[in-house]
Design a protein around this motif. Structure first.
Motif, PDB file in Angstrom:
ATOM      1  N   THR A   4       0.845  -1.188   0.000  1.00 54.14           N
ATOM      2  CA  THR A   4       0.000   0.000   0.000  1.00 54.14           C
ATOM      3  C   THR A   4       0.884   1.242   0.000  1.00 54.14           C
ATOM      4  O   THR A   4       1.746   1.399   0.867  1.00 54.14           O
ATOM      5  CB  THR A   4      -0.922   0.017   1.236  1.00 54.14           C
ATOM      6  OG1 THR A   4      -1.761  -1.143   1.186  1.00 54.14           O
ATOM      7  CG2 THR A   4      -1.798   1.261   1.250  1.00 54.14           C
ATOM      8  N   THR A  31      -5.240  13.762  -6.549  1.00 53.92           N
ATOM      9  CA  THR A  31      -6.330  13.171  -7.320  1.00 53.92           C
ATOM     10  C   THR A  31      -6.029  13.184  -8.816  1.00 53.92           C
ATOM     11  O   THR A  31      -6.239  12.183  -9.504  1.00 53.92           O
ATOM     12  CB  THR A  31      -7.658  13.920  -7.044  1.00 53.92           C
ATOM     13  OG1 THR A  31      -7.985  13.743  -5.667  1.00 53.92           O
ATOM     14  CG2 THR A  31      -8.789  13.399  -7.902  1.00 53.92           C
ATOM     15  N   ALA A  73      -3.779  10.433  -9.804  1.00 55.12           N
ATOM     16  CA  ALA A  73      -4.451   9.123  -9.763  1.00 55.12           C
ATOM     17  C   ALA A  73      -5.421   8.951 -10.927  1.00 55.12           C
ATOM     18  O   ALA A  73      -5.488   7.885 -11.541  1.00 55.12           O
ATOM     19  CB  ALA A  73      -5.186   8.968  -8.434  1.00 55.12           C
ATOM     20  N   ILE A  91      -7.353  -2.310 -12.604  1.00 57.08           N
ATOM     21  CA  ILE A  91      -7.161  -1.198 -11.675  1.00 57.08           C
ATOM     22  C   ILE A  91      -8.541  -0.609 -11.388  1.00 57.08           C
ATOM     23  O   ILE A  91      -9.261  -0.234 -12.316  1.00 57.08           O
ATOM     24  CB  ILE A  91      -6.258  -0.089 -12.268  1.00 57.08           C
ATOM     25  CG1 ILE A  91      -4.913  -0.670 -12.724  1.00 57.08           C
ATOM     26  CG2 ILE A  91      -6.044   1.019 -11.243  1.00 57.08           C
ATOM     27  CD1 ILE A  91      -3.959   0.351 -13.343  1.00 57.08           C
ATOM     28  N   MET A 129     -11.116   1.924  -8.648  1.00 50.28           N
ATOM     29  CA  MET A 129     -10.987   3.136  -7.843  1.00 50.28           C
ATOM     30  C   MET A 129     -12.134   3.247  -6.843  1.00 50.28           C
ATOM     31  O   MET A 129     -13.280   2.917  -7.155  1.00 50.28           O
ATOM     32  CB  MET A 129     -10.968   4.342  -8.788  1.00 50.28           C
ATOM     33  CG  MET A 129     -10.540   5.617  -8.119  1.00 50.28           C
ATOM     34  SD  MET A 129      -9.672   6.706  -9.264  1.00 50.28           S
ATOM     35  CE  MET A 129      -9.388   8.097  -8.166  1.00 50.28           C
ATOM     36  N   LEU A 163      -4.694  -3.601  -8.620  1.00 47.07           N
ATOM     37  CA  LEU A 163      -4.441  -2.333  -7.932  1.00 47.07           C
ATOM     38  C   LEU A 163      -5.760  -1.630  -7.647  1.00 47.07           C
ATOM     39  O   LEU A 163      -6.624  -1.539  -8.516  1.00 47.07           O
ATOM     40  CB  LEU A 163      -3.563  -1.430  -8.825  1.00 47.07           C
ATOM     41  CG  LEU A 163      -3.275  -0.016  -8.323  1.00 47.07           C
ATOM     42  CD1 LEU A 163      -2.380  -0.043  -7.081  1.00 47.07           C
ATOM     43  CD2 LEU A 163      -2.592   0.815  -9.419  1.00 47.07           C
ATOM     44  N   ILE A 218      -7.154   2.022  -6.316  1.00 52.36           N
ATOM     45  CA  ILE A 218      -6.820   3.398  -5.966  1.00 52.36           C
ATOM     46  C   ILE A 218      -7.941   3.932  -5.078  1.00 52.36           C
ATOM     47  O   ILE A 218      -9.095   3.974  -5.497  1.00 52.36           O
ATOM     48  CB  ILE A 218      -6.688   4.281  -7.226  1.00 52.36           C
ATOM     49  CG1 ILE A 218      -5.626   3.698  -8.171  1.00 52.36           C
ATOM     50  CG2 ILE A 218      -6.345   5.717  -6.841  1.00 52.36           C
ATOM     51  CD1 ILE A 218      -5.551   4.410  -9.515  1.00 52.36           C
ATOM     52  N   ASP A 228      -9.292   7.116  -3.110  1.00 49.48           N
ATOM     53  CA  ASP A 228      -9.104   8.566  -2.989  1.00 49.48           C
ATOM     54  C   ASP A 228      -9.921   9.083  -1.805  1.00 49.48           C
ATOM     55  O   ASP A 228     -11.137   9.210  -1.909  1.00 49.48           O
ATOM     56  CB  ASP A 228      -9.531   9.263  -4.285  1.00 49.48           C
ATOM     57  CG  ASP A 228      -9.087  10.720  -4.320  1.00 49.48           C
ATOM     58  OD1 ASP A 228      -8.544  11.215  -3.305  1.00 49.48           O
ATOM     59  OD2 ASP A 228      -9.273  11.367  -5.366  1.00 49.48           O
ATOM     60  N   ILE A 244      -3.235   2.208  -3.719  1.00 52.73           N
ATOM     61  CA  ILE A 244      -2.752   3.589  -3.598  1.00 52.73           C
ATOM     62  C   ILE A 244      -3.757   4.291  -2.702  1.00 52.73           C
ATOM     63  O   ILE A 244      -4.941   4.378  -3.033  1.00 52.73           O
ATOM     64  CB  ILE A 244      -2.665   4.306  -4.963  1.00 52.73           C
ATOM     65  CG1 ILE A 244      -1.624   3.631  -5.858  1.00 52.73           C
ATOM     66  CG2 ILE A 244      -2.305   5.787  -4.753  1.00 52.73           C
ATOM     67  CD1 ILE A 244      -1.494   4.271  -7.238  1.00 52.73           C
TER      68      ILE A 244
END
Ligand SMILES: Nc1ncnc2c1ncn2[C@@H]1O[C@H](COP(=O)(O)OP(=O)(O)OP(=O)(O)O)[C@@H](O)[C@H]1O
Ligand SMILES: [Mg+2]
Length: 321
Positions: free
Chosen positions: A36, A48, A51, A92, A94, A175, A177, A179, A209
């Motif tokens: 992480t 942001t 990303a 990936i 989010m 992955l 992400i 935010d 992330i």
């Protein structure tokens, strides 16, 4: 092992009427498999935007104008729109601060999660719903077989965030992400959601992330950290090193503004003086120099480059040149 994701010299600019907003200006960082990475910094420093660039979700007047984003052997800045759609949400995914921005209010939770499974996996309707229910159960939503038929507004804030985590995980991405995934939630729910994210990351063996302005969140969840300021990385380090021996004066400032680290000040937090500069009109030299307690003449003239310092961290600061 090469990193799972590697940003090199990424630049994202917005061409506005007032000028060119250099939101991300030469950012490099990497995420190792199964780890992480925390991305921290004050509001407006480009967390942001950098990303969103990974998923190529930058819209007009923004544009990726330089650098590369290597992921599983391909440069995500170069692949076609069709190719990036196969990565997005699939390899990936989010998680956003406000679940209502990601969840569509007119479809049930189950419908939205199942749709992703059908689209990317070619699953049947039944298989997709079964996958949705299983994932909702994993993220701790009670009675998932019933909840799967509910609309986003029928869930509480914490449950909605769990549903979004389920949606982010259902395709077993490499992955995720996140935010500011807990910023909009109240404190007790925040802790639960963070625990859940740590647990899910282990279970799915994904990398994360974690974008946050909260260093408490970083301490709780991250292996490595990059500190961003004015569209650039000013320090990157292992999380232990960053907390024990922050190198960049900006990192030190951020740490000093955490409540628990400043008991001697009787509740008065030390704030970093001044404000984040406008990305249209950055200071000369090091962008942090007007606010820096250790500023020297050279800082006002020349931009420092990232260098390894003796703590093991990498930092861009003339103190370590
Ligand atoms: N569509 C846009 N047009 C012009 N400027 C933009 C646009 N989107 C973002 N920016 C600018 O890019 C810079 C970086 O924004 P970004 O959203 O990445 O900051 P952030 O670090 O995520 O901040 P926060 O902690 O508030 O979420 C800001 O100065 C922002 O105003
Ligand atoms: Mg942001």
């Amino acid at each position: 092992m090469p990193p799972l994701l590697e940003l090199s010299g990424l630049k994202v600019y917005f061409n506005t009427q007032d000028g060119v907003v250099k939101a991300v200006d030469g950012v490099s960082y990497s995420v190792d498999a199964g780890k992480t990475l925390g991305v921290v910094g004050e509001s407006g420093c480009g967390k942001t935007v950098s990303a969103m660039a990974i998923l190529r979700l930058i819209s007009q007047p923004g544009k990726i104008v330089g650098g590369s984003i290597m992921f599983e052997g391909q440069d995500l800045t170069q692949i076609s729109e069709g190719e990036i759609r196969k990565v997005r949400g699939n390899k990936i995914s989010m998680i956003f601060q406000e679940p209502m921005t990601a969840l569509n209010p007119v479809f049930t939770i189950g419908n939205q999660i199942a749709e992703a499974v059908r689209l990317h996996r070619g699953a049947s309707k039944q298989e997709a719903y079964d996958a949705a229910i299983k994932t909702l159960e994993q993220v701790g939503i009670p009675s998932p077989a019933k909840r799967v038929h509910e609309y986003p507004h029928q869930l509480s804030g914490g449950m909605r965030q769990r549903a979004m985590i389920a949606m982010a995980l259902v395709l077993n991405p490499r992955l995720v992400i996140a935010d500011e995934p807990t910023t909009a939630l109240d404190v007790t729910i925040q802790a639960q959601i963070l625990d859940l994210m740590v647990e899910m990351k282990e279970q799915y063996d994904a990398s994360v992330i974690m974008i946050t302005h909260d260093l408490g969140v970083v301490a709780q969840t991250c292996d490595d950290v990059v500190v961003m300021y004015a569209g650039q990385v000013v320090e990157s380090a292992n999380v232990k090193t960053l907390f024990a021996e922050p190198a960049h004066p900006y990192t030190r400032g951020l740490l000093e503004s955490i409540p628990s680290r400043h008991k001697e000040s009787h509740g008065h937090l030390k704030e970093i003086k001044g404000m984040v500069p406008s990305p249209i009109d950055l200071p000369t030299g090091c962008a942090f120099h007007p606010r820096c307690p250790d500023v020297m003449d050279v800082c006002k003239e020349k931009m420092p480059t990232l260098k390894k310092c003796k703590t093991g961290a990498t930092t861009a600061c003339w103190l370590y040149e």
